[in-house]
Design a protein around this motif. Structure first.
Motif, PDB file in Angstrom:
ATOM      1  N   LYS A  23       0.832  -1.198   0.000  1.00  0.00           N
ATOM      2  CA  LYS A  23       0.000   0.000   0.000  1.00  0.00           C
ATOM      3  C   LYS A  23       0.871   1.254   0.000  1.00  0.00           C
ATOM      4  N   GLY A  24       0.498   2.212  -0.838  1.00  0.00           N
ATOM      5  CA  GLY A  24       1.242   3.467  -0.913  1.00  0.00           C
ATOM      6  C   GLY A  24       2.346   3.463  -1.953  1.00  0.00           C
ATOM      7  N   ASP A  26       3.680   2.444  -5.947  1.00  0.00           N
ATOM      8  CA  ASP A  26       3.095   2.289  -7.278  1.00  0.00           C
ATOM      9  C   ASP A  26       3.948   1.379  -8.146  1.00  0.00           C
ATOM     10  N   LYS A  57      -5.646   2.860  -9.257  1.00  0.00           N
ATOM     11  CA  LYS A  57      -5.631   4.174  -9.896  1.00  0.00           C
ATOM     12  C   LYS A  57      -4.229   4.457 -10.413  1.00  0.00           C
ATOM     13  N   THR A  59      -0.992   6.522 -10.770  1.00  0.00           N
ATOM     14  CA  THR A  59      -0.294   7.499  -9.935  1.00  0.00           C
ATOM     15  C   THR A  59       0.568   8.435 -10.773  1.00  0.00           C
ATOM     16  N   ARG A  60       1.163   7.887 -11.801  1.00  0.00           N
ATOM     17  CA  ARG A  60       1.999   8.688 -12.699  1.00  0.00           C
ATOM     18  C   ARG A  60       2.256   7.898 -13.962  1.00  0.00           C
ATOM     19  N   SER A  61       2.710   8.588 -14.972  1.00  0.00           N
ATOM     20  CA  SER A  61       3.041   7.902 -16.220  1.00  0.00           C
ATOM     21  C   SER A  61       4.237   8.580 -16.859  1.00  0.00           C
ATOM     22  N   LYS A  66       2.451   3.363 -17.431  1.00  0.00           N
ATOM     23  CA  LYS A  66       1.667   3.948 -16.348  1.00  0.00           C
ATOM     24  C   LYS A  66       1.957   3.163 -15.080  1.00  0.00           C
ATOM     25  N   TYR A  68       0.581   2.211 -11.202  1.00  0.00           N
ATOM     26  CA  TYR A  68      -0.701   2.077 -10.504  1.00  0.00           C
ATOM     27  C   TYR A  68      -0.481   1.787  -9.028  1.00  0.00           C
ATOM     28  N   THR A  69      -1.485   2.159  -8.251  1.00  0.00           N
ATOM     29  CA  THR A  69      -1.494   1.847  -6.830  1.00  0.00           C
ATOM     30  C   THR A  69      -2.919   1.494  -6.424  1.00  0.00           C
ATOM     31  N   ASN A  71      -6.351   2.102  -4.831  1.00  0.00           N
ATOM     32  CA  ASN A  71      -7.142   3.310  -4.599  1.00  0.00           C
ATOM     33  C   ASN A  71      -7.817   3.193  -3.235  1.00  0.00           C
TER      34      ASN A  71
END
Length: 105
Positions: A23-24, A26, A57, A59-61, A66, A68-69, A71
């Motif tokens: 968790k937290g 990505d 979701k 987080t950045r790309s 991309k 993800y983490t 949500n």
């Protein structure tokens, strides 16, 4: 994990379990598949469900990649986290009771 003990080794829950354990943080889809110990094909079979329910979701790309983490603001995800906490508390309670029984004898 306790979640997988309850749900079985279903790839969808292996992904959720991996993201819960991290968790937290990505990850790329490739890293999620590796961390969840499933094939990339399995990940892609279940990915639309994770996105449809907003469990993951972006987080950045960068470029085409991309990250993800989990949500954690999503109500479904919150219930899964709550379930995991309940399973952990239950397991700890069982261990505590076993220790009490050993001490009593």
């Amino acid at each position: 994990s306790l979640l997988l003990t309850l749900t079985g080794e279903i790839p969808l829950f292996k992904v959720i379990d991996f993201l819960l354990d991290n968790k937290g943080m990505d990850f790329s889809k490739k890293d999620i598949a590796k961390g969840a110990e499933i094939s990339r094909a399995s990940l892609f079979n279940y990915w639309s469900e994770l996105e449809r329910h907003d469990i993951v979701k972006v987080t950045r790309s960068f470029g085409k990649t991309k990250l993800y983490t989990l949500n954690t603001k999503n109500p479904v995800t919150q219930k899964i986290i709550e379930l995991e906490k309940t399973l952990i508390a239950e397991a700890m309670d069982k261990v505590s009771k076993k220790k009490e029984m050993i001490i009593e004898h």
